[in-house]
Design an enzyme around this catalytic site. Structure first.
Site, PDB file in Angstrom:
ATOM      1  N   HIS A  94     -41.237  -3.707 -34.419  1.00 20.12           N
ATOM      2  CA  HIS A  94     -40.226  -2.652 -34.484  1.00 20.12           C
ATOM      3  C   HIS A  94     -40.409  -1.742 -35.691  1.00 20.12           C
ATOM      4  O   HIS A  94     -40.846  -2.183 -36.739  1.00 20.12           O
ATOM      5  CB  HIS A  94     -38.829  -3.272 -34.593  1.00 20.12           C
ATOM      6  CG  HIS A  94     -38.535  -4.290 -33.555  1.00 20.12           C
ATOM      7  ND1 HIS A  94     -37.897  -5.468 -33.842  1.00 20.12           N
ATOM      8  CD2 HIS A  94     -38.790  -4.326 -32.224  1.00 20.12           C
ATOM      9  CE1 HIS A  94     -37.764  -6.176 -32.734  1.00 20.12           C
ATOM     10  NE2 HIS A  94     -38.298  -5.511 -31.751  1.00 20.12           N
ATOM     11  N   ASP A 105     -39.472  -6.111 -26.145  1.00 19.81           N
ATOM     12  CA  ASP A 105     -40.624  -6.274 -27.032  1.00 19.81           C
ATOM     13  C   ASP A 105     -41.927  -6.457 -26.260  1.00 19.81           C
ATOM     14  O   ASP A 105     -42.991  -6.062 -26.729  1.00 19.81           O
ATOM     15  CB  ASP A 105     -40.410  -7.445 -27.990  1.00 19.81           C
ATOM     16  CG  ASP A 105     -39.369  -7.131 -29.061  1.00 19.81           C
ATOM     17  OD1 ASP A 105     -38.976  -5.955 -29.194  1.00 19.81           O
ATOM     18  OD2 ASP A 105     -38.953  -8.067 -29.764  1.00 19.81           O
ATOM     19  N   LYS A 157     -37.719  -2.850 -45.420  1.00 18.61           N
ATOM     20  CA  LYS A 157     -37.101  -4.166 -45.210  1.00 18.61           C
ATOM     21  C   LYS A 157     -37.611  -5.138 -46.263  1.00 18.61           C
ATOM     22  O   LYS A 157     -38.763  -5.072 -46.673  1.00 18.61           O
ATOM     23  CB  LYS A 157     -37.471  -4.735 -43.838  1.00 18.61           C
ATOM     24  CG  LYS A 157     -37.008  -3.907 -42.663  1.00 18.61           C
ATOM     25  CD  LYS A 157     -37.528  -4.476 -41.357  1.00 18.61           C
ATOM     26  CE  LYS A 157     -37.144  -3.587 -40.185  1.00 18.61           C
ATOM     27  NZ  LYS A 157     -37.759  -4.034 -38.940  1.00 18.61           N
ATOM     28  N   TYR A 175     -32.866 -10.350 -43.469  1.00 19.89           N
ATOM     29  CA  TYR A 175     -33.463  -9.057 -43.765  1.00 19.89           C
ATOM     30  C   TYR A 175     -32.474  -8.255 -44.618  1.00 19.89           C
ATOM     31  O   TYR A 175     -31.311  -8.172 -44.269  1.00 19.89           O
ATOM     32  CB  TYR A 175     -33.623  -8.188 -42.528  1.00 19.89           C
ATOM     33  CG  TYR A 175     -34.293  -8.727 -41.313  1.00 19.89           C
ATOM     34  CD1 TYR A 175     -35.455  -8.149 -40.861  1.00 19.89           C
ATOM     35  CD2 TYR A 175     -33.727  -9.760 -40.563  1.00 19.89           C
ATOM     36  CE1 TYR A 175     -36.060  -8.587 -39.695  1.00 19.89           C
ATOM     37  CE2 TYR A 175     -34.338 -10.202 -39.399  1.00 19.89           C
ATOM     38  CZ  TYR A 175     -35.496  -9.607 -38.969  1.00 19.89           C
ATOM     39  OH  TYR A 175     -36.087 -10.036 -37.816  1.00 19.89           O
TER      40      TYR A 175
END
Length: 184
Positions: free
Chosen positions: A62, A168, A72, A132
């Site tokens: 992603h 995904d 991130k 995250y």
């Protein structure tokens, strides 16, 4: 914190500098000024947790495009994962190259993912949990992805994928126009 550089500029692996005594240890896992000192984006807009039932679960690859590209800081707090990122920055000498690292509750490492990098991970253990810190709020209209098994990327996954979402599994391949948008 110890900042470990990687072959791709702007990507870092972080290790804790533990201060131990009879009780256990204390360590700083994030410091805005230290991130700035290392040229990393320290903004934290959102924090997320992902729990994964089974080893072999893949999440990714992603990324978000303008106006909400994400940086991130990823840490595995239970179990173990293999985390891989891909450089998508236009004009980057390392564009489409990747960095892979194992993150686990045992090694307590974290992985800094700059904006304009695709990110994904594969669980190596049952019950893996991942946290995250993210610099932008999730913005569905600007979310994009790369196919985890794209032959042009040849990502070195540590084991077979046993579980993956339909989304995904169906991201576009590079040869079919993935990353066609201008990222910057």
């Amino acid at each position: 914190m110890k900042f470990i550089t990687t072959p791709i500029e702007g990507v870092a692996i972080l290790e804790l500098e533990e201060r131990s005594d009879d009780r256990g240890f204390f360590a700083r896992s994030f410091c805005r000024q230290e991130f700035l000192d290392h040229g990393l984006l320290p903004a934290v807009e959102q924090c997320n947790i992902s729990f994964n039932h089974a080893a072999g679960t893949l999440r990714g690859m992603h990324y978000q495009i303008d106006p909400a590209p994400e940086a991130k800081l990823v840490r595995c707090t239970r179990g173990a994962i293999q985390d891989i990122i891909v450089d998508l920055r236009p004009g980057s000498p390392t564009r489409f190259q990747h960095v892979a690292v194992e993150l686990s509750a045992e090694n307590r490492r974290s992985f800094y993912v700059p904006p304009y990098f695709a990110h994904g991970y594969l669980t190596l253990t049952d019950g893996a949990e991942v946290t995250y810190q993210v610099s932008q709020a999730y913005t569905p209209g600007v979310e994009r992805g790369l196919r985890w098994n794209d032959p042009d990327l040849a990502l070195p996954w540590a084991r077979d994928v046993a579980e993956i979402s339909d989304k995904d599994a169906s991201w576009t391949l590079l040869a079919d126009g993935a990353v066609g948008e201008t990222l910057t």
